[in-house]
Design a protein around this motif. Sequence first.
Motif, PDB file in Angstrom:
ATOM      1  N   ILE A   4      51.765  53.813   6.258  1.00  0.00           N
ATOM      2  CA  ILE A   4      52.552  53.527   7.741  1.00  0.00           C
ATOM      3  C   ILE A   4      51.808  54.455   8.889  1.00  0.00           C
ATOM      4  CG2 ILE A   4      55.119  53.615   9.626  1.00  0.00           C
ATOM      5  CD1 ILE A   4      56.261  52.669   6.440  1.00  0.00           C
ATOM      6  N   ASN A   5      51.434  55.545   8.382  1.00  0.00           N
ATOM      7  CA  ASN A   5      50.853  56.390   9.655  1.00  0.00           C
ATOM      8  C   ASN A   5      49.665  55.860   9.448  1.00  0.00           C
ATOM      9  OD1 ASN A   5      53.731  58.214  10.154  1.00  0.00           O
ATOM     10  ND2 ASN A   5      52.738  59.671   8.743  1.00  0.00           N
ATOM     11  N   ASP A   6      49.182  56.125   8.105  1.00  0.00           N
ATOM     12  CA  ASP A   6      48.026  55.002   8.699  1.00  0.00           C
ATOM     13  C   ASP A   6      47.511  53.986   9.216  1.00  0.00           C
ATOM     14  OD1 ASP A   6      46.543  57.436   7.551  1.00  0.00           O
ATOM     15  OD2 ASP A   6      46.261  55.920   5.751  1.00  0.00           O
ATOM     16  N   MET A   7      48.074  52.782   8.735  1.00  0.00           N
ATOM     17  CA  MET A   7      48.636  51.743   9.758  1.00  0.00           C
ATOM     18  C   MET A   7      48.279  51.856  11.591  1.00  0.00           C
ATOM     19  SD  MET A   7      50.861  49.124   7.116  1.00  0.00           S
ATOM     20  CE  MET A   7      50.850  49.260   5.398  1.00  0.00           C
ATOM     21  N   ALA A   8      49.417  52.916  11.828  1.00  0.00           N
ATOM     22  CA  ALA A   8      49.509  53.514  13.213  1.00  0.00           C
ATOM     23  C   ALA A   8      48.179  53.541  14.463  1.00  0.00           C
ATOM     24  CB  ALA A   8      51.028  53.603  13.079  1.00  0.00           C
ATOM     25  N   ALA A   9      47.773  54.510  13.038  1.00  0.00           N
ATOM     26  CA  ALA A   9      46.723  55.179  13.551  1.00  0.00           C
ATOM     27  C   ALA A   9      45.476  53.824  13.338  1.00  0.00           C
ATOM     28  CB  ALA A   9      45.821  56.156  13.112  1.00  0.00           C
ATOM     29  N   GLU A  10      45.326  52.859  12.724  1.00  0.00           N
ATOM     30  CA  GLU A  10      44.041  51.878  12.697  1.00  0.00           C
ATOM     31  C   GLU A  10      44.311  51.085  13.625  1.00  0.00           C
ATOM     32  OE1 GLU A  10      44.891  49.567   9.566  1.00  0.00           O
ATOM     33  OE2 GLU A  10      44.476  50.861   8.141  1.00  0.00           O
ATOM     34  N   TYR A  11      45.818  51.047  14.641  1.00  0.00           N
ATOM     35  CA  TYR A  11      45.841  50.505  15.513  1.00  0.00           C
ATOM     36  C   TYR A  11      45.110  51.408  17.795  1.00  0.00           C
ATOM     37  CZ  TYR A  11      46.585  46.177  13.013  1.00  0.00           C
ATOM     38  OH  TYR A  11      47.105  45.492  12.208  1.00  0.00           O
ATOM     39  N   ARG A  12      46.653  52.506  17.171  1.00  0.00           N
ATOM     40  CA  ARG A  12      46.059  53.333  17.940  1.00  0.00           C
ATOM     41  C   ARG A  12      44.571  54.070  18.315  1.00  0.00           C
ATOM     42  NH1 ARG A  12      49.094  56.656  15.911  1.00  0.00           N
ATOM     43  NH2 ARG A  12      48.349  57.923  15.447  1.00  0.00           N
ATOM     44  N   ASP A  13      44.303  54.488  17.200  1.00  0.00           N
ATOM     45  CA  ASP A  13      42.875  54.991  16.925  1.00  0.00           C
ATOM     46  C   ASP A  13      41.983  54.804  16.160  1.00  0.00           C
ATOM     47  OD1 ASP A  13      40.659  56.809  17.444  1.00  0.00           O
ATOM     48  OD2 ASP A  13      41.512  58.896  17.831  1.00  0.00           O
ATOM     49  N   PRO A  14      41.670  53.674  16.066  1.00  0.00           N
ATOM     50  CA  PRO A  14      41.214  53.255  14.174  1.00  0.00           C
ATOM     51  C   PRO A  14      39.899  54.505  14.439  1.00  0.00           C
ATOM     52  CG  PRO A  14      40.976  51.797  16.233  1.00  0.00           C
ATOM     53  CD  PRO A  14      41.339  52.605  16.708  1.00  0.00           C
ATOM     54  N   LEU A  15      39.373  55.230  15.182  1.00  0.00           N
ATOM     55  CA  LEU A  15      38.103  56.530  13.920  1.00  0.00           C
ATOM     56  C   LEU A  15      38.658  57.574  13.436  1.00  0.00           C
ATOM     57  CD1 LEU A  15      35.839  56.154  16.737  1.00  0.00           C
ATOM     58  CD2 LEU A  15      35.380  55.138  14.512  1.00  0.00           C
ATOM     59  N   SER A  16      39.900  57.393  13.807  1.00  0.00           N
ATOM     60  CA  SER A  16      40.524  58.498  13.065  1.00  0.00           C
ATOM     61  C   SER A  16      41.100  58.341  11.969  1.00  0.00           C
ATOM     62  CB  SER A  16      42.523  58.884  13.654  1.00  0.00           C
ATOM     63  OG  SER A  16      43.091  58.666  14.043  1.00  0.00           O
ATOM     64  N   VAL A  17      41.207  57.748  10.991  1.00  0.00           N
ATOM     65  CA  VAL A  17      41.612  57.496   9.749  1.00  0.00           C
ATOM     66  C   VAL A  17      40.427  56.913   9.248  1.00  0.00           C
ATOM     67  CG1 VAL A  17      43.201  55.606   8.941  1.00  0.00           C
ATOM     68  CG2 VAL A  17      43.645  56.237  10.631  1.00  0.00           C
TER      69      VAL A  17
END
Length: 304
Positions: free
Chosen positions: A78-91
């Motif tokens: 869930i955290n990774d999915m959100a981060a993919e949209y928020r900051d794709p390079l952070s995951v």
Amino acid sequence: MNLRDLEYIVAIERYGNFGKAAQACHVSQPALSSQVKKLEERLGVELFIRGNQMVSPTEAGCRIISTAREMQRSARQINDMAAEYRDPLSVPLKIGIFPTLAPFVVPYVTKSVKDVSAKMKLIYREKPTANLIMEMRDRTIDIAMVSGPIDAPGCDFTPVFKEKLYLIVADNHRLSNQDVVKADEIPRDELLLLDNDHCLRNEAISLCQEKQIGLDLPEDMSATSLLTASQYIADGYGCTLVPELGMPFIGRANPRIRFIAIDDERFVRKIGFLSRKGCARKHILDALCNQMRNQPPENVTVLH
């Protein structure tokens, strides 16, 4: 029950010790012990058998901890999915690669990703193609490097390059002095195939179109990797097909084999990436594919 409770019981099971688990969770041992005790009281079952030296889970504890791990994994997703949209390079970018390509291409893919983004972290998974497709669907991986094209529901295939397939034989084989053979000169009855999970096996069967493949080899002889197959061949057991990217690695590992080009344009495999339709990181994949096309591995043909 909260995610912190799950972290505590998973850590205790992993380390078999309350003190080490507390250290790993960055809390004091009394705090961890108290919280686990409260959890046991709330659930109405003991999760651990406390010994003087070691702590081990009860039968109920084993089942509950197994579910706790799954819940932790889901929370991370869930955290990774959100981060993919928020900051794709952070995951981290999770890349699946099939076994007859992975050993030869991982360093090249790593460099290509770093050229796209120096801060992008990578996680690789080496699996047969069918497994990679399933892992794409359940989001275990983001993209899969496969031999295609592949028509998988809900997925897109983006071609990057194609590489030739070569015939390998032992250095004392009757064909060993030939640089090139025609497709109909391949000794199909001596052709050693990889195990069923490998797409290169299916490609060899499709290209050779012969029911007598491997007829002259010992019954039930098998190999799970190209390196193993090359060892069999060096010892006099037939021949096989290998991809061009693997030739330098296989040749260094086994100098007793010879590589023979095949004079038939069908004997190639197309390499590209499988991605989910609507993937939030599609722009990263596009940048990666462009980078790989601009600086491809040696001796491959770029595809668009």
